[in-house]
Design a protein around this motif. Structure first.
Motif, PDB file in Angstrom:
ATOM      1  N   SER A  65      55.282 -79.946   1.739  1.00 51.40           N
ATOM      2  CA  SER A  65      55.252 -78.928   0.688  1.00 51.40           C
ATOM      3  C   SER A  65      53.851 -78.680   0.151  1.00 51.40           C
ATOM      4  O   SER A  65      53.511 -77.552  -0.218  1.00 51.40           O
ATOM      5  N   GLU A  80      52.044 -75.186  -0.624  1.00 58.35           N
ATOM      6  CA  GLU A  80      51.601 -74.905  -1.991  1.00 58.35           C
ATOM      7  C   GLU A  80      50.119 -74.555  -2.036  1.00 58.35           C
ATOM      8  O   GLU A  80      49.702 -73.669  -2.794  1.00 58.35           O
ATOM      9  N   LEU A  82      49.912 -70.954  -0.966  1.00 54.97           N
ATOM     10  CA  LEU A  82      50.381 -70.075  -2.036  1.00 54.97           C
ATOM     11  C   LEU A  82      49.344 -69.960  -3.150  1.00 54.97           C
ATOM     12  O   LEU A  82      49.081 -68.880  -3.684  1.00 54.97           O
ATOM     13  N   CYS A 102      52.670 -73.406  -8.432  1.00 54.60           N
ATOM     14  CA  CYS A 102      53.871 -73.178  -7.649  1.00 54.60           C
ATOM     15  C   CYS A 102      54.539 -74.495  -7.290  1.00 54.60           C
ATOM     16  O   CYS A 102      53.955 -75.576  -7.440  1.00 54.60           O
ATOM     17  N   VAL A 125      57.211 -75.928  -4.008  1.00 55.24           N
ATOM     18  CA  VAL A 125      57.911 -75.634  -2.758  1.00 55.24           C
ATOM     19  C   VAL A 125      58.933 -76.731  -2.521  1.00 55.24           C
ATOM     20  O   VAL A 125      58.614 -77.920  -2.593  1.00 55.24           O
ATOM     21  N   CYS A 157      60.099 -71.206  -2.405  1.00 55.96           N
ATOM     22  CA  CYS A 157      59.003 -71.441  -3.343  1.00 55.96           C
ATOM     23  C   CYS A 157      59.297 -70.766  -4.677  1.00 55.96           C
ATOM     24  O   CYS A 157      59.952 -69.717  -4.734  1.00 55.96           O
ATOM     25  N   VAL A 198      56.958 -69.580  -7.927  1.00 51.24           N
ATOM     26  CA  VAL A 198      55.566 -69.415  -8.337  1.00 51.24           C
ATOM     27  C   VAL A 198      55.496 -69.067  -9.820  1.00 51.24           C
ATOM     28  O   VAL A 198      56.376 -68.392 -10.356  1.00 51.24           O
ATOM     29  N   PRO A 247      57.702 -69.634   3.255  1.00 46.42           N
ATOM     30  CA  PRO A 247      58.970 -69.694   2.532  1.00 46.42           C
ATOM     31  C   PRO A 247      59.897 -68.540   2.884  1.00 46.42           C
ATOM     32  O   PRO A 247      59.465 -67.395   3.037  1.00 46.42           O
ATOM     33  N   VAL A 285      61.153 -66.359  -2.279  1.00 47.71           N
ATOM     34  CA  VAL A 285      60.101 -66.442  -3.290  1.00 47.71           C
ATOM     35  C   VAL A 285      60.724 -66.115  -4.648  1.00 47.71           C
ATOM     36  O   VAL A 285      61.357 -65.068  -4.808  1.00 47.71           O
ATOM     37  N   LYS A 302      60.127 -81.400  -9.418  1.00 48.94           N
ATOM     38  CA  LYS A 302      60.847 -80.656  -8.375  1.00 48.94           C
ATOM     39  C   LYS A 302      62.363 -80.829  -8.430  1.00 48.94           C
ATOM     40  O   LYS A 302      63.092 -79.878  -8.105  1.00 48.94           O
TER      41      LYS A 302
END
Length: 512
Positions: A419, A423, A426, A435, A437, A451, A453, A480, A483, A499
Motif C-alpha cells: 500500500s 500511496e 497518489l 491518502c 490504500v 484508495c 484521499v 486502485p 477512489v 486503516k
C-alpha cells in the motif's frame, strides 16, 4: 545513564542556562535539577519505592516534563500516558503497569475521575496546577519538602513504560531501559548535526518522540522550547525568535505547514535539523519541504526500538552537487551504527539485498520486552532479533526501504501490492494532501485495491484522472479500482491513519 543524568549533564555545562521554556516562563537547568530533588523526596515520603511505577498525564507542560526527572531520581519508573487516548485505554495501561501514583494536569481531571474506580493499585493522585476535590495540588503536596540532593539506587535498569499505539488490539506496555535510551541518545548525537547549545522546539506530544528527543538536547546543555499544540503560525514565529536549531513534526503536520501562508516568508535560517517520522511521508511533499524548509532529517523506529533503527540526516537528502537525492527520498535512511538489521522471510531465513521481507533488528536499542506479557515478548523477539512487523528491503547502498506493514499488504489477482508504494504515487498528485490504500473483498480479484484521499485545501480530486496518474507511475495492477475522497482521514493519537477504521467505514457504506 539514568534519565536524571541527561539533566545533570546539562546542569554541569551551566546551571543558569535555560532548560525548559514555554509562553515566556523559563526554568534553568539548576531550577529543574532542584525541583527534581523535591519531587523525588516527595515520592519517597508518599511511600514510592525504587521500581514503583509513576505516571504523568498531561499535555505539553514544563512542570510535567520536569517531574520525569524527579521520578527517575527516586529510582521509580516513568509511565508516559497519552492524554489523547480514551479513558478506558489509559485505565488499562495504568492498571497493567501496576501504577502506584498518578500526576496529572487539571485539563484531564474528568478523565482521571472516570478512571479512578478502575485503578485500585493507585496510592495517590496529584494535580500539577491546582487543588481538586480528589487530588492535592503538586506544590501543596510538596510543602515542606527540601531541595537537598537525593540519589536513590535503582533496583534495575527499567526507566520507562510507554504504551504501544493500540491500533492492532489491546495496547501493551514496552519496557525501555536506561541502556535503550542511552543508545538512542548516542545515535542521535552521532548521526545528526548539533551545535554547541542546540535549541529544540517541542510541539509534538512529549509523551512520544518529541519527549525522548529532549534527552540528547539536554546532554548538550540545550534549550527546550515547549508548545502546547501545533499552532503553525506561532511555530514559525518561534523558530525565528528563539533561533531554533532542531524540531520534530509528523508528516501530516508537515503537509499542513507546507500549505501554511506564512511559510515562505518565515525566517528558518537557524534550523539545522528538522526531524520527521512516526509515519510514511510522501516523497513529493518531502522534496517540496527540502526546497522550502531546508534541512529535513528522517528517523525511523518504533516504541519497541525507539527512534533510531535507521537515520537519514539532512546531508543524505542531497547529492554532492547539492541537488535533491530523489532516488532515496522513499527510503528510511541508513541503518544506525549501533543497530543490526536483516530482512527475513516467513520462516526466518535472511534474504539478500533488494528482496522484500520483514525487517528484523537487534542491538542496544531493542526493548527488554513487554511488561508482564511473556507471550507477546516471545512472539516479538526471537533469538535476540526484534520482529518489527514492517516489510522492507535493503538496497545496494545500505539504505533501508519500508514497503508496508505486513498486515497492510494487498493480494489482488495473485499479485502482492504494497500500500505504501501506491500511496506514494497518489501523494505525488498535486490535489492530494494525504491518502490511505486498503484491500476490500472482491469476487474476481480476491481483493480489490481501494484508495481514500484527503484533498489539499481548495483542490478537488477527479477519480479517473487520479487513476490515470497512478497507472502512468506504477502500472495497472497497482492502480486502485475505486477512489473515494474524504475531508478527513481517521487518525490515531500520534497522527497515523487508522486503516481498520477506513476499511470499516467503506464496508459499511457498501452494505447500505
Amino acid at each position: 545513564m539514568r534519565l536524571t543524568d541527561y539533566l545533570d549533564k546539562g546542569a554541569d555545562l551551566g546551571p543558569d542556562a535555560p532548560c525548559l521554556r514555554m509562553d515566556g516562563r523559563v526554568l534553568s537547568y539548576g531550577q529543574v535539577q532542584r525541583f527534581s530533588h523535591r519531587v523525588a523526596r516527595g515520592l519517597g515520603r508518599a511511600g514510592i519505592a525504587p521500581g514503583d511505577k509513576v505516571a504523568i498525564l498531561s499535555g505539553n507542560d514544563p512542570t510535567a516534563f520536569a517531574c520525569v526527572f524527579g521520578i527517575s531520581r527516586a529510582a521509580a519508573v516513568w509511565c508516559p500516558i497519552n492524554p489523547r487516548n480514551e479513558a478506558r485505554e489509559n485505565a488499562e495501561l495504568l492498571d497493567g503497569t501496576d501504577c502506584s501514583l498518578l500526576i496529572f494536569h487539571s485539563d484531564y481531571a474528568r478523565m482521571v475521575e472516570r478512571m479512578l474506580p478502575e485503578l485500585g493499585k493507585l496510592r495517590a493522585v496529584i494535580c500539577l496546577d491546582r487543588a481538586l476535590g480528589f487530588a492535592p495540588a503538586l506544590e501543596d503536596w510538596l510543602a515542606g519538602v527540601p531541595e537537598a540532593p537525593v540519589d536513590i539506587a535503582p533496583v534495575d535498569d527499567l526507566v520507562m513504560l510507554p504504551g504501544t499505539g493500540g491500533t492492532t488490539g489491546k495496547p501493551k506496555s514496552v519496557m525501555l531501559t536506561g541502556r535503550n535510551i542511552e543508545a538512542m541518545t548516542a545515535l542521535t548525537l552521532m548521526g545528526y548535526p548539533f551545535p554547541k547549545r542546540p535549541v529544540y522546539l517541542a510541539v509534538a506530544p512529549l509523551t512520544h518522540a518529541a519527549g525522548v528527543l529532549c534527552f540528547p538536547v539536554m546532554a548538550k546543555g540545550g534549550e527546550i522550547e515547549i508548545m502546547k499544540g501545533p499552532d503553525l503560525g506561532r511555530f514559525l514565529e518561534l523558530i525565528a525568535e528563539r533561533r531554533v536549531t532542531h524540531t520534530f513534526l509528523p508528516p501530516t503536520v508537515i503537509y499542513m505547514l507546507l500549505d501554511h501562508p506564512g511559510l515562505d516568508g518565515a525566517d528558518l535560517s537557524s534550523l539545522r535539523c528538522f526531524w520527521y517520522g512516526a509515519a510514511p511521508i510522501s516523497s513529493a511533499r518531502l522534496a517540496e519541504a527540502l526546497e522550502r524548509i531546508g534541512p529535513m532529517a528522517q528517523l525511523f523506529g518504533q516504541t519497541e526500538a525507539p527512534m533510531m533503527i535507521s537515520m537519514m540526516p539532512p546531508a543524505d537528502h542531497r547529492r554532492p552537487d547539492g541537488s535533491i537525492r530523489t532516488e532515496k527520498l522513499g527510503s528510511a535512511g541508513r541503518v544506525a551504527p549501533l543497530v543490526r538489521a536483516t530482512i527475513r522471510d516467513a520462516d526466518g531465513a535472511v534474504l539478500p539485498v533488494g528482496e522484500r521481507g520483514e525487517i528484523c533488528v537487534r542491538g542496544p536499542l531493542v526493548m527488554a520486552g513487554y511488561y508482564r506479557n511473556p507471550e507477546a515478548t516471545a512472539a516479538a523477539i526471537r533469538d535476540g532479533w526484534l520482529r518489527t512487523g514492517d516489510v522492507g528491503f535493503l538496497d545496494g547502498d545500505g539504505f533501508l526501504h519500508i514497503v508496508d506493514r505486513a498486515k497492510d499488504m494487498v493480494i489482488t489477482g495473485g499479485f502482492n501490492v504494497y500500500s505504501i508504494e501506491v500511496e506514494q504515487a497518489l501523494q505525488s498528485h498535486p490535489a492530494v494532501q494525504d491518502c490511505a490504500v486498503i484491500g476490500l473483498p472482491d469476487p474476481k480479484w480476491g481483493e480489490r485495491l481501494v484508495c481514500v484521499v484527503q484533498p489539499r485545501p481548495g483542490r478537488a480530486v477527479e477519480a479517473e484522472a487520479l487513476k490515470a496518474h497512478v497507472k502512468a507511475l506504477i502500472g495497472a495492477v497497482k492502480t486502485p479500482k475505486e477512489v473515494h475522497a474524504w475531508a478527513e482521514l481517521p487518525r490515531s493519537k500520534v497522527g497515523k491513519v487508522v486503516k481498520p477504521e477506513v476499511r470499516a467505514r467503506l464496508l459499511a457504506e457498501a452494505a447500505e
